[in-house]
Enzyme design. Structure first.
Site, PDB file in Angstrom:
ATOM      1  N   ASP A  46       0.934  -1.164   0.125  1.00 10.20           N
ATOM      2  CA  ASP A  46      -0.057   0.028   0.030  1.00 10.20           C
ATOM      3  C   ASP A  46       1.030   1.348  -0.111  1.00 10.20           C
ATOM      4  OD1 ASP A  46      -2.941   1.398   0.389  1.00 10.20           O
ATOM      5  OD2 ASP A  46      -1.572   2.213   1.769  1.00 10.20           O
ATOM      6  N   HIS A 109      -7.548   9.711  -2.302  1.00  5.89           N
ATOM      7  CA  HIS A 109      -7.177   9.593  -0.716  1.00  5.89           C
ATOM      8  C   HIS A 109      -7.971  10.145   0.107  1.00  5.89           C
ATOM      9  CE1 HIS A 109      -3.177   9.296   1.510  1.00  5.89           C
ATOM     10  NE2 HIS A 109      -3.894   8.632   2.359  1.00  5.89           N
TER      11      HIS A 109
END
Length: 305
Positions: A46, A109
């Site tokens: 990630d 995000h």
């Protein structure tokens, strides 16, 4: 033992245990951690543009002897690239830093934008910018069409935003990456996402902040009963709920432990979910009150959808 995968709503398989890299920016250390993790069996890494460590990760990816199609690489668009005309270039930058031709998963995000000239995560309310979420999302959908990304999703999105967003999507978000752990269980949001076939990924799955989940007496008792670590209990609880986890560590022993979860009883799963202590490690409203709506949807209006 290979890490199990979850099938996303587009048919792509995503490993249910990944390596988190937030605040892992020690030059040289992260590259070695990534290589060690992949050697142990991790296949899901990630990343994010704002973590400022993707070149280090890319260096490690070039040095491992694992085919690219066996890895699952995630990254995220920073808030200063939400204007739709900026999205393609933002992803090109991410791919260049990681040394890749394609991302397996690209996330928005945060559900808010900041001005393009603001490149730091330290910003003020004056630097927020109104960019409709769907404008950014449609630009991300085009990247799927172009083959630059296999899947697209969101991060830090509350239910109220998703309820307005999902009906407008040509491509439904594959995942929602949110903070989930025993002190921030997010029962309702997880239930909603899974009802919409949106997979949930838990960041900070071991908690954090002033109160540590790892020091919780009840979780310690369960770990003693299973002869495992409190971290393994917390991760096992999340996995039992069908949630993907991305714990971070550069400690070789803990990296191995985090791959080996335990089978909790239904009572243990239920009782962990009923723990009363609450804490959230990440909350932008602590710095900018105007962003209260991000994690408290009932207290302020949603942004432009």
């Amino acid at each position: 033992m290979p890490v199990k995968s979850i099938k996303l709503n587009n048919g792509v398989l995503m490993p249910e245990i990944g390596l988190g890299t937030w605040k892992a920016d020690e030059t040289g250390v992260l590259a070695e951690t990534v290589k060690k993790a992949i050697a142990m069996g991790y296949r899901h890494i990630d990343c994010a543009k704002v973590y400022n460590n993707q070149r280090e990760i890319g260096k490690a990816l070039r040095q491992v002897d694992v085919p690219r199609n066996e890895l699952f690489i995630v990254s995220k668009i920073f808030q200063n690239k939400h204007r739709p005309e900026l999205v393609p270039g933002a992803v090109d930058d991410i791919l260049e830093e990681l040394g890749l031709e394609q991302l397996d998963l690209l996330l928005m995000h945060w559900p808010y934008a900041i001005k393009p000239e603001q490149e730091s995560a330290d910003f003020t309310a004056d630097e927020l910018e109104d960019v409709p979420i769907m404008d950014t999302w449609r630009a991300m959908e085009e990247l799927v069409d172009q083959g630059k990304v296999r899947s697209i999703g969101v991060s830090n999105f509350n239910q109220r935003i998703l309820e307005k967003m999902v009906p407008q999507c040509r491509i439904c978000p594959a995942t929602n990456q949110i903070e989930v752990h025993p002190y921030n269980p997010e029962h309702e949001l997880v239930k909603y996402c899974q009802s919409q076939n949106i997979a949930v990924t838990a960041y900070c799955p071991l908690g954090g902040g002033k109160i540590s989940v790892m020091n919780d007496d009840f979780i310690k008792r369960i770990s003693d009963a299973h002869s495992c670590t409190p971290a393994q209990v917390a991760l096992s609880w999340l996995l039992a709920r069908g949630i993907i986890v991305i714990p971070k560590s550069n400690n070789e022993v803990r990296l191995k432990q985090n791959l080996h979860t335990v089978e909790l009883t239904s009572d243990e799963i239920r009782m962990i979910g009923a723990i009363k202590s609450r804490e959230r490690k990440v909350d932008p409203s602590r710095d900018i009150q105007k962003l209260t709506w991000v994690f408290h949807a009932d207290e302020a209006q949603c942004p432009l959808i």
